[in-house]
Scaffold this motif. Structure first.
Motif, PDB file in Angstrom:
ATOM      1  N   ILE A   1       0.865  -1.181   0.000  1.00  0.00           N
ATOM      2  CA  ILE A   1       0.000   0.000   0.000  1.00  0.00           C
ATOM      3  C   ILE A   1       0.901   1.231   0.000  1.00  0.00           C
ATOM      4  O   ILE A   1       1.735   1.388   0.887  1.00  0.00           O
ATOM      5  CB  ILE A   1      -0.924   0.009   1.232  1.00  0.00           C
ATOM      6  N   LYS A   2       0.739   2.095  -0.996  1.00  0.00           N
ATOM      7  CA  LYS A   2       1.611   3.255  -1.154  1.00  0.00           C
ATOM      8  C   LYS A   2       0.807   4.553  -1.097  1.00  0.00           C
ATOM      9  O   LYS A   2      -0.085   4.769  -1.920  1.00  0.00           O
ATOM     10  CB  LYS A   2       2.356   3.188  -2.496  1.00  0.00           C
TER      11      LYS A   2
ATOM     12  N   ASP B   1      -2.339   9.126   3.793  1.00  0.00           N
ATOM     13  CA  ASP B   1      -0.977   8.843   3.315  1.00  0.00           C
ATOM     14  C   ASP B   1      -0.403   7.595   3.981  1.00  0.00           C
ATOM     15  O   ASP B   1       0.660   7.618   4.594  1.00  0.00           O
ATOM     16  CB  ASP B   1      -0.072  10.049   3.578  1.00  0.00           C
ATOM     17  N   LEU B   2      -1.092   6.490   3.821  1.00  0.00           N
ATOM     18  CA  LEU B   2      -0.721   5.239   4.487  1.00  0.00           C
ATOM     19  C   LEU B   2       0.200   4.401   3.620  1.00  0.00           C
ATOM     20  O   LEU B   2      -0.010   4.254   2.418  1.00  0.00           O
ATOM     21  CB  LEU B   2      -1.987   4.440   4.812  1.00  0.00           C
ATOM     22  N   ASN B   3       1.223   3.824   4.264  1.00  0.00           N
ATOM     23  CA  ASN B   3       2.144   2.922   3.580  1.00  0.00           C
ATOM     24  C   ASN B   3       2.280   1.638   4.400  1.00  0.00           C
ATOM     25  O   ASN B   3       2.626   1.689   5.584  1.00  0.00           O
ATOM     26  CB  ASN B   3       3.526   3.567   3.411  1.00  0.00           C
ATOM     27  N   LEU B   4       2.006   0.494   3.766  1.00  0.00           N
ATOM     28  CA  LEU B   4       2.114  -0.803   4.431  1.00  0.00           C
ATOM     29  C   LEU B   4       2.579  -1.853   3.431  1.00  0.00           C
ATOM     30  O   LEU B   4       2.344  -1.725   2.222  1.00  0.00           O
ATOM     31  CB  LEU B   4       0.762  -1.243   5.012  1.00  0.00           C
ATOM     32  N   THR B   5       3.202  -2.911   3.944  1.00  0.00           N
ATOM     33  CA  THR B   5       3.644  -4.013   3.095  1.00  0.00           C
ATOM     34  C   THR B   5       3.439  -5.329   3.845  1.00  0.00           C
ATOM     35  O   THR B   5       3.665  -5.401   5.050  1.00  0.00           O
ATOM     36  CB  THR B   5       5.134  -3.875   2.735  1.00  0.00           C
TER      37      THR B   5
ATOM     38  N   GLN C   1      -5.897   9.574  -3.506  1.00  0.00           N
ATOM     39  CA  GLN C   1      -4.520   9.278  -3.918  1.00  0.00           C
ATOM     40  C   GLN C   1      -4.119   7.912  -3.380  1.00  0.00           C
ATOM     41  O   GLN C   1      -4.724   7.383  -2.460  1.00  0.00           O
ATOM     42  CB  GLN C   1      -3.541  10.322  -3.382  1.00  0.00           C
ATOM     43  N   GLY C   2      -3.090   7.348  -3.987  1.00  0.00           N
ATOM     44  CA  GLY C   2      -2.506   6.121  -3.479  1.00  0.00           C
ATOM     45  C   GLY C   2      -2.654   4.932  -4.402  1.00  0.00           C
ATOM     46  O   GLY C   2      -3.455   4.936  -5.348  1.00  0.00           O
ATOM     47  N   GLU C   3      -1.841   3.917  -4.134  1.00  0.00           N
ATOM     48  CA  GLU C   3      -1.856   2.668  -4.888  1.00  0.00           C
ATOM     49  C   GLU C   3      -1.985   1.503  -3.914  1.00  0.00           C
ATOM     50  O   GLU C   3      -1.487   1.556  -2.794  1.00  0.00           O
ATOM     51  CB  GLU C   3      -0.571   2.498  -5.700  1.00  0.00           C
TER      52      GLU C   3
END
Length: 328
Positions: free
Chosen positions: A9-10, A28-32, A69-71
């Protein structure tokens, strides 16, 4: 460094248009998450845990809900760009929803509910789908599966309904299983059994698991990585040792201090005072500023940048920024 992540998650943001304005539920979340691993997302109610996973499942209801926004990259493909009726969600990605008492349709038999999805996604015949359902009930520890398939939800206990909901999610042999508060409505004994069941399923199938909970104690045993969310942001990420023994964000430290332990003295629990910020108008700086006993002036005015402490441990906090170390 994570190799070949299953889900990434970008810079994801999710917002909702409501009568009072726009709620910035995820910011603006970033997870893997890696293949075959368990990621636990923890935090208090309203922090954005479930919304994040609903975004992964494509369950953000338009037009009131939207992703500005985001991928969301699943196995190399950005699934935010896919049509709603794509074959990935519900097939390669499955979700266990909150509260097994209401997740099942009381007017349909367990068998009817279990085979519907797999007949649609896998194009199986009804008999093959029933055979698969019987196999999944056996996997989750329900005896006499053929008999149980013809019964209705009210004929099962809460713990058995939770096992059935898990079996339903496994029907399509997913690569990723999302479990939203799977132990909340259960007593502690059944909670332990359900968590052990997740471990067993992962060992046997290799499925990746995202476990959503507000209770850090629930994930102490099974999570490979823990992401702590607050006010729509991921404020700390690390492995179990990082989060439980070396927490760096004041909010994570507060969560741990509020968990009762057997060796704890009476009246020694320390609640986190105050309330989360209003996500109609999130603060300019750190979302935890108003509740943080270590807050500095910069925390109120400027959002913190992500500090990378180790290969697995990251923190969104000014206290870990080298530019403020001399003031701490």
């Amino acid at each position: 460094m994570v190799q070949n992540p299953l889900l990434t998650i970008k810079h994801l943001s999710v917002q909702f248009k409501v009568h009072g304005g726009i709620v910035q539920a995820v910011r603006d979340l970033n997870l893997t998450i890696e293949k075959g691993k368990t990621l636990a997302i923890v935090g208090e109610s309203g922090c954005g845990k479930s919304v994040t996973c609903h975004a992964v499942m494509g369950l953000i209801q338009k037009p009131s809900g939207f992703i500005p926004q985001g991928e969301i990259i699943f196995d190399g493909l950005d699934i935010t760009q896919l049509e709603k009726n794509n074959t990935i969600r519900g097939n390669r990605i499955a979700m266990i929803f909150q509260d097994p008492m209401t997740a099942l349709n009381p007017t349909l038999t367990i068998g009817e509910q279990m085979i519907e999805g797999v007949m649609k996604h896998k194009k199986l015949s009804k008999q093959h789908a029933l055979d698969k359902a019987s196999e999944m009930l056996t996997l989750v520890g329900i005896a006499e599966p053929e008999k149980r398939l013809s019964q209705y939800p009210h004929q099962f206990s809460g713990g058995m309904r939770q096992r059935i909901v898990i079996a339903m999610a496994l029907m399509s042999d997913p690569d990723l299983l999302i479990a939203d508060e799977p132990t909340t409505a259960l007593d502690v004994t059944i909670q332990a059994q359900v968590l052990e069941l997740f471990e067993k399923i992962q060992q046997q199938t290799g499925v990746s698991i995202i476990l959503i909970t507000h209770d850090l104690g629930v994930v102490a045993k099974i999570a490979d990585t823990i992401a702590v969310m607050y006010a729509g942001q991921c404020i700390e990420t690390g492995n179990r040792r990082d989060i439980f023994y070396h927490p760096q964000h004041p909010y994570t430290q507060g969560l741990l201090a509020s968990i009762p332990r057997l060796d704890m003295q009476k009246d020694s629990l320390k609640p986190i005072e105050g309330h989360p910020p209003d996500l109609f108008a999130p603060p300019k700086g750190c979302g935890f500023f108003s509740r943080c006993k270590k807050a500095m002036r910069v925390c109120k005015e400027i959002p913190p940048e992500l500090s990378v402490l180790t290969e697995e441990h990251t923190v969104l906090c000014w206290l870990q920024d080298s530019r403020t170390q001399c003031n701490v």
